[in-house]
Design a protein around this motif. Structure first.
Motif, PDB file in Angstrom:
ATOM      1  N   ALA A 195       3.658  -0.770   0.311  1.00 29.43           N
ATOM      2  CA  ALA A 195       3.624  -1.214  -1.088  1.00 29.43           C
ATOM      3  C   ALA A 195       5.044  -1.421  -1.613  1.00 29.43           C
ATOM      4  CB  ALA A 195       2.874  -0.204  -1.943  1.00 29.43           C
ATOM      5  N   SER A 196       5.922  -0.467  -1.337  1.00 32.87           N
ATOM      6  CA  SER A 196       7.317  -0.588  -1.787  1.00 32.87           C
ATOM      7  C   SER A 196       7.955  -1.863  -1.248  1.00 32.87           C
ATOM      8  CB  SER A 196       8.123   0.631  -1.347  1.00 32.87           C
ATOM      9  OG  SER A 196       7.678   1.799  -1.995  1.00 32.87           O
ATOM     10  N   SER A 197       7.698  -2.129   0.030  1.00 30.55           N
ATOM     11  CA  SER A 197       8.232  -3.339   0.656  1.00 30.55           C
ATOM     12  C   SER A 197       7.684  -4.598  -0.016  1.00 30.55           C
ATOM     13  CB  SER A 197       7.884  -3.347   2.148  1.00 30.55           C
ATOM     14  OG  SER A 197       8.285  -4.553   2.759  1.00 30.55           O
ATOM     15  N   ASN A 198       6.390  -4.576  -0.337  1.00 31.03           N
ATOM     16  CA  ASN A 198       5.770  -5.743  -0.974  1.00 31.03           C
ATOM     17  C   ASN A 198       6.275  -5.935  -2.399  1.00 31.03           C
ATOM     18  OD1 ASN A 198       4.196  -6.600   1.210  1.00 31.03           O
ATOM     19  ND2 ASN A 198       2.551  -5.168   0.699  1.00 31.03           N
ATOM     20  N   PHE A 199       6.516  -4.852  -3.122  1.00 31.78           N
ATOM     21  CA  PHE A 199       7.042  -4.979  -4.480  1.00 31.78           C
ATOM     22  C   PHE A 199       8.412  -5.670  -4.459  1.00 31.78           C
ATOM     23  CE2 PHE A 199       4.578  -0.873  -5.645  1.00 31.78           C
ATOM     24  CZ  PHE A 199       3.397  -1.602  -5.735  1.00 31.78           C
ATOM     25  N   GLU A 200       9.206  -5.350  -3.441  1.00 29.90           N
ATOM     26  CA  GLU A 200      10.516  -6.002  -3.303  1.00 29.90           C
ATOM     27  C   GLU A 200      10.355  -7.455  -2.860  1.00 29.90           C
ATOM     28  OE1 GLU A 200      13.353  -3.947  -0.960  1.00 29.90           O
ATOM     29  OE2 GLU A 200      12.964  -1.991  -1.885  1.00 29.90           O
ATOM     30  N   ARG A 201       9.472  -7.658  -1.917  1.00 32.37           N
ATOM     31  CA  ARG A 201       9.260  -9.004  -1.363  1.00 32.37           C
ATOM     32  C   ARG A 201       8.830 -10.002  -2.446  1.00 32.37           C
ATOM     33  NH1 ARG A 201       4.489 -10.245   3.064  1.00 32.37           N
ATOM     34  NH2 ARG A 201       4.669 -12.515   3.122  1.00 32.37           N
ATOM     35  N   TYR A 202       7.971  -9.537  -3.371  1.00 33.48           N
ATOM     36  CA  TYR A 202       7.448 -10.440  -4.401  1.00 33.48           C
ATOM     37  C   TYR A 202       8.117 -10.223  -5.771  1.00 33.48           C
ATOM     38  CZ  TYR A 202       3.810 -11.471  -0.976  1.00 33.48           C
ATOM     39  OH  TYR A 202       3.143 -11.854   0.162  1.00 33.48           O
ATOM     40  N   ASN A 203       9.180  -9.419  -5.775  1.00 31.62           N
ATOM     41  CA  ASN A 203       9.999  -9.224  -6.984  1.00 31.62           C
ATOM     42  C   ASN A 203       9.241  -8.591  -8.163  1.00 31.62           C
ATOM     43  OD1 ASN A 203      12.417 -10.429  -5.874  1.00 31.62           O
ATOM     44  ND2 ASN A 203      11.385 -12.412  -6.095  1.00 31.62           N
ATOM     45  N   PHE A 204       8.572  -7.488  -7.880  1.00 32.19           N
ATOM     46  CA  PHE A 204       7.871  -6.767  -8.940  1.00 32.19           C
ATOM     47  C   PHE A 204       8.449  -5.373  -9.179  1.00 32.19           C
ATOM     48  CE2 PHE A 204       4.581  -9.918  -8.011  1.00 32.19           C
ATOM     49  CZ  PHE A 204       4.198 -10.272  -9.300  1.00 32.19           C
ATOM     50  N   GLN A 205       9.674  -5.122  -8.684  1.00 33.99           N
ATOM     51  CA  GLN A 205      10.261  -3.777  -8.832  1.00 33.99           C
ATOM     52  C   GLN A 205      10.426  -3.374 -10.291  1.00 33.99           C
ATOM     53  OE1 GLN A 205      11.657  -6.498  -7.248  1.00 33.99           O
ATOM     54  NE2 GLN A 205      13.166  -5.790  -5.748  1.00 33.99           N
ATOM     55  N   GLN A 206      10.638  -4.347 -11.179  1.00 25.84           N
ATOM     56  CA  GLN A 206      10.867  -4.043 -12.593  1.00 25.84           C
ATOM     57  C   GLN A 206       9.572  -3.803 -13.359  1.00 25.84           C
ATOM     58  OE1 GLN A 206      14.046  -3.541 -13.532  1.00 25.84           O
ATOM     59  NE2 GLN A 206      14.466  -4.008 -11.371  1.00 25.84           N
ATOM     60  N   GLN A 207       8.472  -4.263 -12.827  1.00 21.75           N
ATOM     61  CA  GLN A 207       7.197  -4.140 -13.539  1.00 21.75           C
ATOM     62  C   GLN A 207       6.291  -3.037 -13.004  1.00 21.75           C
ATOM     63  OE1 GLN A 207       6.338  -8.716 -13.656  1.00 21.75           O
ATOM     64  NE2 GLN A 207       4.880  -7.742 -15.070  1.00 21.75           N
ATOM     65  N   ILE A 208       6.509  -2.624 -11.767  1.00 14.95           N
ATOM     66  CA  ILE A 208       5.602  -1.661 -11.140  1.00 14.95           C
ATOM     67  C   ILE A 208       6.362  -0.408 -10.736  1.00 14.95           C
ATOM     68  CG2 ILE A 208       3.960  -1.259  -9.269  1.00 14.95           C
ATOM     69  CD1 ILE A 208       3.528  -4.282  -9.121  1.00 14.95           C
ATOM     70  N   HIS A 209       5.833   0.735 -11.149  1.00 10.49           N
ATOM     71  CA  HIS A 209       6.409   2.039 -10.791  1.00 10.49           C
ATOM     72  C   HIS A 209       5.372   2.802  -9.979  1.00 10.49           C
ATOM     73  CE1 HIS A 209       8.328   5.901 -10.887  1.00 10.49           C
ATOM     74  NE2 HIS A 209       7.337   6.429 -11.590  1.00 10.49           N
ATOM     75  N   MET A 210       5.723   3.136  -8.742  1.00 16.85           N
ATOM     76  CA  MET A 210       4.791   3.861  -7.881  1.00 16.85           C
ATOM     77  C   MET A 210       5.102   5.350  -7.864  1.00 16.85           C
ATOM     78  SD  MET A 210       3.628   3.209  -3.924  1.00 16.85           S
ATOM     79  CE  MET A 210       5.311   3.223  -3.312  1.00 16.85           C
ATOM     80  N   ILE A 211       4.067   6.145  -8.036  1.00 16.08           N
ATOM     81  CA  ILE A 211       4.167   7.595  -7.910  1.00 16.08           C
ATOM     82  C   ILE A 211       3.573   7.985  -6.564  1.00 16.08           C
ATOM     83  CG2 ILE A 211       3.394   9.812  -8.839  1.00 16.08           C
ATOM     84  CD1 ILE A 211       3.217   8.428 -11.584  1.00 16.08           C
ATOM     85  N   GLN A 212       4.348   8.689  -5.769  1.00 24.39           N
ATOM     86  CA  GLN A 212       3.906   9.059  -4.428  1.00 24.39           C
ATOM     87  C   GLN A 212       3.281  10.454  -4.461  1.00 24.39           C
ATOM     88  OE1 GLN A 212       7.395   8.616  -1.948  1.00 24.39           O
ATOM     89  NE2 GLN A 212       7.343   6.393  -2.057  1.00 24.39           N
ATOM     90  N   GLY A 213       2.005  10.509  -4.112  1.00 22.57           N
ATOM     91  CA  GLY A 213       1.312  11.793  -4.103  1.00 22.57           C
ATOM     92  C   GLY A 213      -0.169  11.619  -4.384  1.00 22.57           C
ATOM     93  N   ASP A 214      -0.887  12.725  -4.321  1.00 25.93           N
ATOM     94  CA  ASP A 214      -2.321  12.744  -4.603  1.00 25.93           C
ATOM     95  C   ASP A 214      -2.528  12.630  -6.110  1.00 25.93           C
ATOM     96  OD1 ASP A 214      -5.026  13.553  -5.101  1.00 25.93           O
ATOM     97  OD2 ASP A 214      -5.055  14.600  -3.187  1.00 25.93           O
ATOM     98  N   ALA A 215      -3.355  11.685  -6.531  1.00 27.10           N
ATOM     99  CA  ALA A 215      -3.557  11.456  -7.967  1.00 27.10           C
ATOM    100  C   ALA A 215      -4.114  12.689  -8.674  1.00 27.10           C
ATOM    101  CB  ALA A 215      -4.496  10.267  -8.178  1.00 27.10           C
ATOM    102  N   LEU A 216      -4.844  13.528  -7.968  1.00 26.42           N
ATOM    103  CA  LEU A 216      -5.382  14.740  -8.579  1.00 26.42           C
ATOM    104  C   LEU A 216      -4.292  15.779  -8.855  1.00 26.42           C
ATOM    105  CD1 LEU A 216      -8.716  15.190  -6.586  1.00 26.42           C
ATOM    106  CD2 LEU A 216      -8.417  14.292  -8.910  1.00 26.42           C
TER     107      LEU A 216
END
Length: 211
Positions: free
Chosen positions: A90-111
């Motif tokens: 996902a991180s690679s794709n966010f960079e590839r399609y230039n969405f780093q400024q709009q999308i923030h990923m949290i790494q971990g179990d959502a619970l």
């Protein structure tokens, strides 16, 4: 019905984005991403409802969060993913399609990640993670949802098994299907939300938070 679906999907191809090329990868590698007709329905809801802050439970390779963000540059997506391989892709794709400024990923179990976002409010929540945990995700994160905000839950029919559980032979899958059934029943009876179900692809629940 399949001919109708094929016809509509062909029409949608006229407006497809570069992100859509990830679908072939997902299908070849058994990566669960949102179905095409379901995606188009959610995108239309976003255009109508105009959320600027979206919380997504389940990032996978980042396909849906990028599709949401692509609708409007003002949209900010917070997405949570526990699988390390998916996180990297996902991180690679966010960079590839230039969405780093709009999308923030949290790494971990959502619970386990509520404290990471507890000071934020959201206009929309998209639940597309572990199907048996949908109710827990809903209860945990909807206090952060604004009034009249929307919760969208994917896969509420799960390959038609939810409507016909007797055909399921695998014990673990049967237990999961029972949890989805209970979730759907709980949703429709939840007085704090108005919920509608759509028989589209693998099923979609749209819940609006009441006043």
């Amino acid at each position: 019905m399949e001919k109708n679906q094929a016809y509509l999907l062909n029409l949608l191809d006229y407006n497809s984005t570069n992100i859509e090329e990830l679908r072939a990868y997902a299908e070849e590698n058994d990566v669960p991403i949102v179905d095409r007709m379901t995606l188009e329905m959610i995108k239309q809801i976003i255009r109508i409802h105009k959320p600027t802050k979206i919380l997504e439970i389940g990032t996978a390779i980042g396909y849906s969060s990028m599709q949401f963000a692509a609708i409007n540059p003002q949209i900010q997506v917070t997405t949570i993913e526990r699988n390390e391989q998916m996180q990297a892709q996902a991180s690679s794709n966010f960079e590839r399609y230039n969405f780093q400024q709009q999308i923030h990923m949290i790494q971990g179990d959502a619970l386990e990640q509520f404290d990471t976002v507890k000071n934020q409010t959201f206009d929309m929540i998209f639940i597309d993670a572990a199907k048996a945990q949908s109710k827990k995700f809903f209860e945990l994160y909807t206090p952060l949802l604004k009034q009249n905000g929307v919760v969208i839950t994917d896969n509420i029919l799960y390959h038609d098994f939810v409507a016909d559980i007797d055909v399921v032979r695998n014990r673990n899958i049967k237990q999961m299907v029972k949890k989805i059934q209970k979730y759907n029943e709980w949703l429709i009876q939840n007085d704090s939300f108005t919920t509608n179900f759509l028989n589209i692809d693998d099923g979609l629940a749209i819940s609006i938070k009441g006043e």
